[in-house]
Design a protein around this motif. Structure first.
Motif, PDB file in Angstrom:
ATOM      1  N   MET A 142      21.841   8.975  -6.051  1.00  0.00           N
ATOM      2  CA  MET A 142      20.245   9.538  -5.903  1.00  0.00           C
ATOM      3  C   MET A 142      19.912   9.359  -4.681  1.00  0.00           C
ATOM      4  O   MET A 142      19.818   8.442  -3.973  1.00  0.00           O
ATOM      5  CB  MET A 142      19.484   8.686  -6.826  1.00  0.00           C
ATOM      6  N   GLY A 143      19.059  10.626  -4.020  1.00  0.00           N
ATOM      7  CA  GLY A 143      18.412  10.371  -2.664  1.00  0.00           C
ATOM      8  C   GLY A 143      17.197  11.226  -2.613  1.00  0.00           C
ATOM      9  O   GLY A 143      16.548  11.270  -3.588  1.00  0.00           O
ATOM     10  N   ILE A 144      16.764  11.565  -1.333  1.00  0.00           N
ATOM     11  CA  ILE A 144      15.605  11.977  -1.013  1.00  0.00           C
ATOM     12  C   ILE A 144      15.307  13.390  -0.370  1.00  0.00           C
ATOM     13  O   ILE A 144      15.851  13.463   0.769  1.00  0.00           O
ATOM     14  CB  ILE A 144      14.656  10.760  -0.179  1.00  0.00           C
ATOM     15  N   ARG A 145      14.808  14.226  -0.913  1.00  0.00           N
ATOM     16  CA  ARG A 145      14.161  15.446  -0.084  1.00  0.00           C
ATOM     17  C   ARG A 145      12.855  15.369  -0.041  1.00  0.00           C
ATOM     18  O   ARG A 145      12.028  15.046  -1.028  1.00  0.00           O
ATOM     19  CB  ARG A 145      14.753  16.733  -0.773  1.00  0.00           C
ATOM     20  N   LEU A 146      12.030  15.643   1.155  1.00  0.00           N
ATOM     21  CA  LEU A 146      10.696  15.560   1.192  1.00  0.00           C
ATOM     22  C   LEU A 146       9.998  17.004   1.020  1.00  0.00           C
ATOM     23  O   LEU A 146      10.369  18.049   1.019  1.00  0.00           O
ATOM     24  CB  LEU A 146      10.401  15.133   2.644  1.00  0.00           C
ATOM     25  N   ALA A 147       8.688  16.859   0.496  1.00  0.00           N
ATOM     26  CA  ALA A 147       7.738  18.096   0.471  1.00  0.00           C
ATOM     27  C   ALA A 147       6.436  17.754   1.078  1.00  0.00           C
ATOM     28  O   ALA A 147       6.070  16.577   1.301  1.00  0.00           O
ATOM     29  CB  ALA A 147       7.839  18.386  -1.177  1.00  0.00           C
ATOM     30  N   ARG A 148       5.779  19.022   1.171  1.00  0.00           N
ATOM     31  CA  ARG A 148       4.259  18.673   1.541  1.00  0.00           C
ATOM     32  C   ARG A 148       3.595  19.931   1.296  1.00  0.00           C
ATOM     33  O   ARG A 148       4.113  21.037   0.836  1.00  0.00           O
ATOM     34  CB  ARG A 148       4.269  18.181   2.987  1.00  0.00           C
ATOM     35  N   ASP A 149       2.333  19.677   1.199  1.00  0.00           N
ATOM     36  CA  ASP A 149       1.534  20.843   0.526  1.00  0.00           C
ATOM     37  C   ASP A 149       1.580  21.925   1.729  1.00  0.00           C
ATOM     38  O   ASP A 149       1.664  23.190   1.302  1.00  0.00           O
ATOM     39  CB  ASP A 149       0.183  20.398   0.494  1.00  0.00           C
ATOM     40  N   ASP A 208       4.142  10.082   5.176  1.00  0.00           N
ATOM     41  CA  ASP A 208       2.886  11.124   5.118  1.00  0.00           C
ATOM     42  C   ASP A 208       3.514  12.405   4.460  1.00  0.00           C
ATOM     43  O   ASP A 208       2.950  13.530   4.906  1.00  0.00           O
ATOM     44  CB  ASP A 208       2.288  11.342   6.368  1.00  0.00           C
ATOM     45  N   ALA A 209       4.224  12.242   3.423  1.00  0.00           N
ATOM     46  CA  ALA A 209       4.764  13.500   2.666  1.00  0.00           C
ATOM     47  C   ALA A 209       4.810  13.292   1.266  1.00  0.00           C
ATOM     48  O   ALA A 209       3.990  12.167   0.966  1.00  0.00           O
ATOM     49  CB  ALA A 209       6.158  13.831   3.281  1.00  0.00           C
ATOM     50  N   ARG A 210       5.402  13.913   0.457  1.00  0.00           N
ATOM     51  CA  ARG A 210       5.466  13.709  -0.863  1.00  0.00           C
ATOM     52  C   ARG A 210       6.981  14.060  -1.515  1.00  0.00           C
ATOM     53  O   ARG A 210       7.594  15.008  -0.813  1.00  0.00           O
ATOM     54  CB  ARG A 210       4.527  14.219  -1.693  1.00  0.00           C
ATOM     55  N   LEU A 211       7.282  13.719  -2.720  1.00  0.00           N
ATOM     56  CA  LEU A 211       8.403  14.226  -3.253  1.00  0.00           C
ATOM     57  C   LEU A 211       8.217  15.751  -3.794  1.00  0.00           C
ATOM     58  O   LEU A 211       7.076  16.022  -4.146  1.00  0.00           O
ATOM     59  CB  LEU A 211       8.780  13.314  -4.191  1.00  0.00           C
ATOM     60  N   PRO A 212       8.960  16.731  -3.968  1.00  0.00           N
ATOM     61  CA  PRO A 212       8.716  18.000  -4.434  1.00  0.00           C
ATOM     62  C   PRO A 212       8.709  17.848  -6.056  1.00  0.00           C
ATOM     63  O   PRO A 212       9.296  16.855  -6.918  1.00  0.00           O
ATOM     64  CB  PRO A 212      10.283  18.820  -4.032  1.00  0.00           C
ATOM     65  N   ALA A 213       7.890  18.707  -6.597  1.00  0.00           N
ATOM     66  CA  ALA A 213       7.764  18.822  -8.081  1.00  0.00           C
ATOM     67  C   ALA A 213       9.072  19.595  -8.473  1.00  0.00           C
ATOM     68  O   ALA A 213       9.661  20.103  -7.688  1.00  0.00           O
ATOM     69  CB  ALA A 213       6.552  19.748  -8.522  1.00  0.00           C
ATOM     70  N   GLU A 214       9.583  19.334  -9.752  1.00  0.00           N
ATOM     71  CA  GLU A 214      10.772  19.921 -10.060  1.00  0.00           C
ATOM     72  C   GLU A 214      10.584  21.459  -9.912  1.00  0.00           C
ATOM     73  O   GLU A 214      11.472  22.228  -9.612  1.00  0.00           O
ATOM     74  CB  GLU A 214      11.379  19.465 -11.356  1.00  0.00           C
ATOM     75  N   ALA A 215       9.428  22.149 -10.279  1.00  0.00           N
ATOM     76  CA  ALA A 215       9.342  23.781 -10.291  1.00  0.00           C
ATOM     77  C   ALA A 215       9.438  24.037  -8.777  1.00  0.00           C
ATOM     78  O   ALA A 215      10.020  25.070  -8.573  1.00  0.00           O
ATOM     79  CB  ALA A 215       7.890  24.116 -11.042  1.00  0.00           C
ATOM     80  N   GLU A 219       0.797  -1.035   0.171  1.00  0.00           N
ATOM     81  CA  GLU A 219      -0.110   0.141  -0.032  1.00  0.00           C
ATOM     82  C   GLU A 219       0.851   1.387   0.050  1.00  0.00           C
ATOM     83  O   GLU A 219       0.221   2.465  -0.224  1.00  0.00           O
ATOM     84  CB  GLU A 219      -0.869  -0.017   1.321  1.00  0.00           C
ATOM     85  N   LEU A 220       2.265   1.163   0.254  1.00  0.00           N
ATOM     86  CA  LEU A 220       2.964   2.358   0.290  1.00  0.00           C
ATOM     87  C   LEU A 220       3.488   2.611  -1.092  1.00  0.00           C
ATOM     88  O   LEU A 220       4.091   3.553  -1.249  1.00  0.00           O
ATOM     89  CB  LEU A 220       4.315   2.276   1.452  1.00  0.00           C
ATOM     90  N   ASP A 269       9.650   7.852  -3.537  1.00  0.00           N
ATOM     91  CA  ASP A 269       8.233   7.882  -3.387  1.00  0.00           C
ATOM     92  C   ASP A 269       7.370   7.091  -2.333  1.00  0.00           C
ATOM     93  O   ASP A 269       6.718   7.556  -1.564  1.00  0.00           O
ATOM     94  CB  ASP A 269       7.533   7.456  -4.869  1.00  0.00           C
ATOM     95  N   ALA A 270       7.686   5.810  -1.994  1.00  0.00           N
ATOM     96  CA  ALA A 270       7.248   4.898  -1.038  1.00  0.00           C
ATOM     97  C   ALA A 270       7.739   5.595   0.330  1.00  0.00           C
ATOM     98  O   ALA A 270       6.556   5.689   1.146  1.00  0.00           O
ATOM     99  CB  ALA A 270       7.829   3.643  -1.276  1.00  0.00           C
ATOM    100  N   TYR A 271       8.998   5.985   0.408  1.00  0.00           N
ATOM    101  CA  TYR A 271       9.425   6.499   1.520  1.00  0.00           C
ATOM    102  C   TYR A 271       8.540   7.621   2.177  1.00  0.00           C
ATOM    103  O   TYR A 271       8.245   7.857   3.082  1.00  0.00           O
ATOM    104  CB  TYR A 271      10.954   6.858   1.669  1.00  0.00           C
TER     105      TYR A 271
END
Lengths: 424, 424, 424, 424
Positions: free
Chosen positions: D416-423, D303-310, D242-243, D296-298
């Motif tokens: 390649m790594g991860i920075r989180l984003a959220r609304d 409960d966050a998301r990946l940033p859009a490139e913009a 589900e993730l 993306d699963a992380y």
């Protein structure tokens, strides 16, 4: 789902309509035809009929009644498509290996589910009804989607058979007439809104409504025709790597594509397999059964591009939803009438799903439905492209201006075609 | 083929017997069951019924009557298995994609062919009859072979279905009794003869009869049982590379084999899928559905070996052909009776095909039949191993002491088992 | 192995000879050439040099001295080929991914092993020497086998390179002359003996010597030439399914074979890649780099067959072992001299390994060596065919009349060719 | 490309800098290391060195001088990567089969090209210089890209070797310190502009600068660390469908992923292979070698998301480009210093490329460069995701705020790594 208040009678009527229409679609088939899976993307008709029933069991009946028992304990395993939160499921590419339950048993299963849903409509408390009615509505839309797949899948199954079975004989179309020239219809730069917002039904992936900035753009007034696409073929389109995305030309080479799916050249004339038999390709009909890669290459060849999905949705704003849908009973795109106005958009709805240049990703602020229904759309948001407008196998009751269909860029077995766009 | 003079009535009776028996085998099936192909080696029942009819068309009716017309011009394409000299044929792994002709149409096709063959019997001149009767006889034997495949193939199809369909309910066997100890039966060194020579029927690959020198050898008096094979499993047999041929252990690892085909361990007990349902494995029944690799590894584990096909044939010389064949209606190997004599060979015929250590190659001086019938056996003489003795799915009317069956060393879906041999 | 008493000096001399020859074979290579693996069957030269050293470690030095330490603890993992009883080993198809140890380190490893073996020769007690000397002898023969593979493998590696590297420049051969007509040499029916029996060296698979009954047969007096094979190609040989085993024609179609490996048609003339460069095919040289399937189809086309391995061995009985071996430094089969007698067998040794019609299985009464050395030959006895006689890449010191080489029927990268046989 | 006026000396200096740096990167390697290709995505070091030279030949030298001759006529075939308009090219997955030209010859080839480019700088007319200088600049940036690939590719090659070769020993990092808490840095809704516009260098895919509407959003102040990612693993992250995106979980299951690439659990502690050897994973270093699917699963798990490139580009607007680039010589992401301010964005440049949620498609109004250089970026605009910010293997001279890197969603071998984003 809708946020309106549901009316029991109306919703049940819709339910029975959609249930009956699935069986109407199946009615021309022999029992043997229900069993076959011609490729992993295709499901047997029998499976579609059972799976769309299972959906009501898993998401309505079992929630409504904790003691609900299905006809067979293994059906939950056999007819779950991809909802991981509902449990293990049978391997998709093996659906064609399962001869039982028989077609007769599947029809009995459908009847059993119909009766149980009828009980739900007649017996549920208002509280329960309000809780589950929106999911019944999703189930109705879900079955409409599978009706389209039943037609595209049986077309694929029949196309594998050298006997070239006919799903339904149709009178020959009179397509000698002219069709209007394709013109560019232009739209100004601006900050627009797309997405679904009111309380009528939509899938979660059409929400939320949100602002988007678009530069000025033009859409072609009509779809690309077979005749136009044949010019691309004859100009060496499938051999010229510079016209293609890299993944596209590899697919062409690996798969040996030389024309749209179901096309075959006989005595120097292009023919294609249709649900009403094997026929010569008609010049003015919209080209169909092309992949995103082919649509993209065609657009590059003619110095245009595909529309973004937002452009398509903005352009559709003032149009009435009408066109060649499944209800017309043709099961093939049809030529545009010669007297259509060439200055306005034609063929935006029905005939063929129109490939857009937009990868299928979520809208800003997207939320999935809670629970297993959250798997309906969201988890497919990678490696697919958005298509818009519905096809000759879509029900007019199913399509919306905000509707986002999506398929991998190499898919061809749906009724998929091309509308061009350009910047100015 | 035979070189005897054929008698019209007798041969026609044999013809109708075999034709009727095919339909008797199919009678427990639902229409949907006729369609499915569960793996490339398996053919749909519908295909077997049609192909065995096509054989009479291609090799008898079309030779007998140059104006012969089949029911449909595409049937020659659809139902030719592998005879390249008869023309193009439909791709074997795609037989399960063909829903038409329907089962009903296939039965009509069979009736049509039967009638035409009846005409041949009633109307042919003596000269024509003598010319084509031997090929009718081949066609009868050919259909017997496909009857065995119909049973093994439907077993494979059903085994893929989580509903575990039952082909035919059978009374539980009473297998509590003891079975005789396995003893070594010995044969002296000598110059022997094997192969078919008299004027009765045989396939070309059983000829010519020829001399062969054999050292002294021993055969086990009975087949290896499930209980004995489970000891091999429990001794880590499938994990110990030193017991296996190199190709064998790779197959085990790639395929994840841990037991014979159709076996599953539930609550620490071995079960297996049979044509009469999913059941616990019975200790004294002959082990079945093992590959050559497994048979060879088992033999090495127990410090024995598999028999050479010549050893098997020599040992069978004085035996009467009797055993558990398809006519017994059990469709599974059965336990040896407790009162069998342990000093002589038992279970040589029926129950399971016995893997030999002999690769399937031609006998010295082998000649294929002329024309397309020459493709019947000869072109498969590489990468296969010989099996002897027939199985519970073979007709007693089909087996011979000289009969050479052959399958690739990793095949398991036939009723295949193990008899041990050793040098002294 | 031999059962003779070994003489220390002689055996050590043989050891050093074979070790030096491996390095002589490698000497024309650049360091980069040692690394590449062009297909799973091929190993990098670096790997051959290390593996043949590891063999002496694993089977002699570690047995002789329990405290023996290799240069690096991982070498046992990297350079074990397939001896499961010696422990885990690196995956064969990944040998070309391993850049370290470097070539220089591999040469140091070889020197280290040589020194330790020298110590064994100088320091071992007579009892120890007698125990391990036979295994040293196996190691010598083992390295000879890998020398042949080094040549065939580097040929395959170079053939992948569009720069067409030359392993060794050779003076042009003078092949304008005629060659003798091929004649049939006949042998009577009889009870013969084949296999190895005396106390000289042989592999276990050549034993035991045993009786075999053969009908009368004929062997062709010489090998099939390129010119003769080109006639088969030009007669549509690769397109005519009726000439091929079923597995053979599938291989031809799947692999797109139209000629022997390394052949290419340029300006309507056949050329081939050789270890001395890319050259026009010479008419009178023995055809080479054909699979068993091609050899078998060629024989069927010309109404002959391939010899059984027993026939080849019986026919070789009175011949002297001489021919074009690796010692001649040509690395390619050569034309038969015009003055050879056409009434007796020529080219039986050297030039090309001759495909036989015999699957590679054990002789009656075969016993493997104890322990891991038992894996040397026995576990490959399935799905392979026997070849006889040695090739232009074999050492004359390595070949025997009883020598059984074996490869899968689709292998082509060894120097493999065709001698015809027929029954009478 | 830039639209500035080029200065001969400065550009030549840049050219020689980049050429020398490629050789500096290769200098720790043994000759054998230059040859190996460990998977289709990876190229041998030797190939990178030659291909980056070929680029100057194909796009500068051959345009500048019609009589230009390369060192070898086949180099154009061997060292063209994917430019279909420049002619046929060697098959990518077979680059590791080519032992020649040798490393020494490749260095000579580089020197030859350097000399010819030097001639171009010294001898070209102003008109010619102005015409070709922008392509020299592209070639410089192109070689910088390949320098990053040389490092990631040799890491992959070494990781396949059980000897675990070390590219460069490094002093142990002192990472005991704390790192700042991750905080959300917020950005308001608005109509922004992204893309490249001034006359400095950029690739075509960064243009044109264009307006885009963004809702308010937040970015995490720092990258996700190994410690944080291990919590995801230990929470069953790789098992919980589900993730994941549907394509993601299939990739996980098919590939057996249980952790980032190069990770291995030993004695219950996570270790990973690095360019300075096999080491324990450090808690505070940014997690690296994860695919888009894992990123993306992380994000979904927490409960966050990946940033859009913009979003990423807007957030980078006020930052100085600084960080852990290839010039630091660490070749691995490093822990954020404990005294970093947690209220502002850190680690935006260098360390790891940051996966965005944006599929790689063209900007509105995108135009490719004319001719074969148009294939540089545009044809890859399907099935890939955008990454931003550069990594520890990127040169600081190569990165830009508008730089769009792109890889398929299952790629892991880049840093390649991860920075989180959220609304909000």
């Amino acid at each position: 789902m809708s946020t309106i208040k549901f009316e029991r009678n109306t919703l049940f009527e819709q339910f029975m309509d959609v249930r009956n229409f699935s069986e109407q679609i199946s009615s021309p088939l022999s029992i043997e035809d229900y069993v076959v899976q011609s490729m992993p993307d295709v499901s047997p008709t029998k499976w579609h009929l059972a799976h769309s029933s299972w959906f009501f069991e898993a998401f309505v009946l079992e929630k409504f009644d904790v003691n609900y028992k299905s006809v067979h304990p293994q059906y939950n395993y056999l007819f779950n498509s991809y909802y991981t939160q509902v449990g293990e499921r049978h391997c998709r590419p093996k659906r064609g290996l399962i001869s039982r339950p028989t077609v007769e048993q599947v029809y009995k299963y459908r009847e059993y589910v119909n009766n149980k849903i009828e009980d739900f409509f007649s017996d549920s408390s208002n509280k329960d009804f309000e809780k589950h009615a929106p999911v019944v509505e999703i189930g109705i839309h879900h079955e409409r989607q599978h009706q389209e797949l039943m037609l595209t899948d049986i077309k694929n199954v029949f196309s594998e058979n050298p006997l070239k079975p006919v799903y339904m004989e149709l009178p020959a179309s009179s397509s000698n007439g002219k069709i209007p020239t394709a013109n560019w219809v232009s739209y100004p730069e601006g900050l627009y809104e797309i997405g679904h917002a009111d309380n009528s039904f939509s899938y979660d992936n059409e929400m939320p409504k949100h602002k988007i900035f678009l530069g000025s753009f033009n859409l072609s007034s009509r779809l690309v025709t077979n005749k136009e696409y044949i010019e691309f073929i004859e100009d060496g389109g499938y051999k010229r790597a510079e016209l293609w995305l890299s993944d596209g030309i590899y697919t062409v080479e690996d798969s040996g594509w030389e024309a749209p799916l179901y096309w075959e050249k006989i005595d120097n004339k292009w023919h294609h397999f249709t649900l009403s038999g094997f026929k010569e390709v008609e010049a003015n009909q919209p080209v169909c059964h092309v992949s995103f890669y082919e649509a993209d290459a065609y657009a590059r060849w003619i110095d245009a591009r595909l529309p973004a999905e937002a452009e398509w949705e903005i352009a559709s704003a003032d149009l009435i939803i009408e066109g060649n849908f499944v209800e017309s009973g043709v099961y093939n795109p049809i030529s545009l009438g010669g007297n259509s106005k060439s200055s306005s958009l034609a063929q935006m709805f029905g005939d063929v799903w129109e490939w857009t240049s937009s990868p299928y990703i979520c809208y800003p602020g997207y939320k999935t439905l809670p629970g297993a229904l959250g798997e309906y759309n969201g988890k497919f948001m990678s490696n697919q492209m958005v298509l818009r407008g519905g096809s000759c196998a879509t029900s007019i009751s199913h399509i919306r201006k905000t509707y986002r269909n999506f398929f991998p860029p190499d898919s061809r077995w749906q009724f998929m075609g091309i509308r061009l766009a350009r910047d100015e």
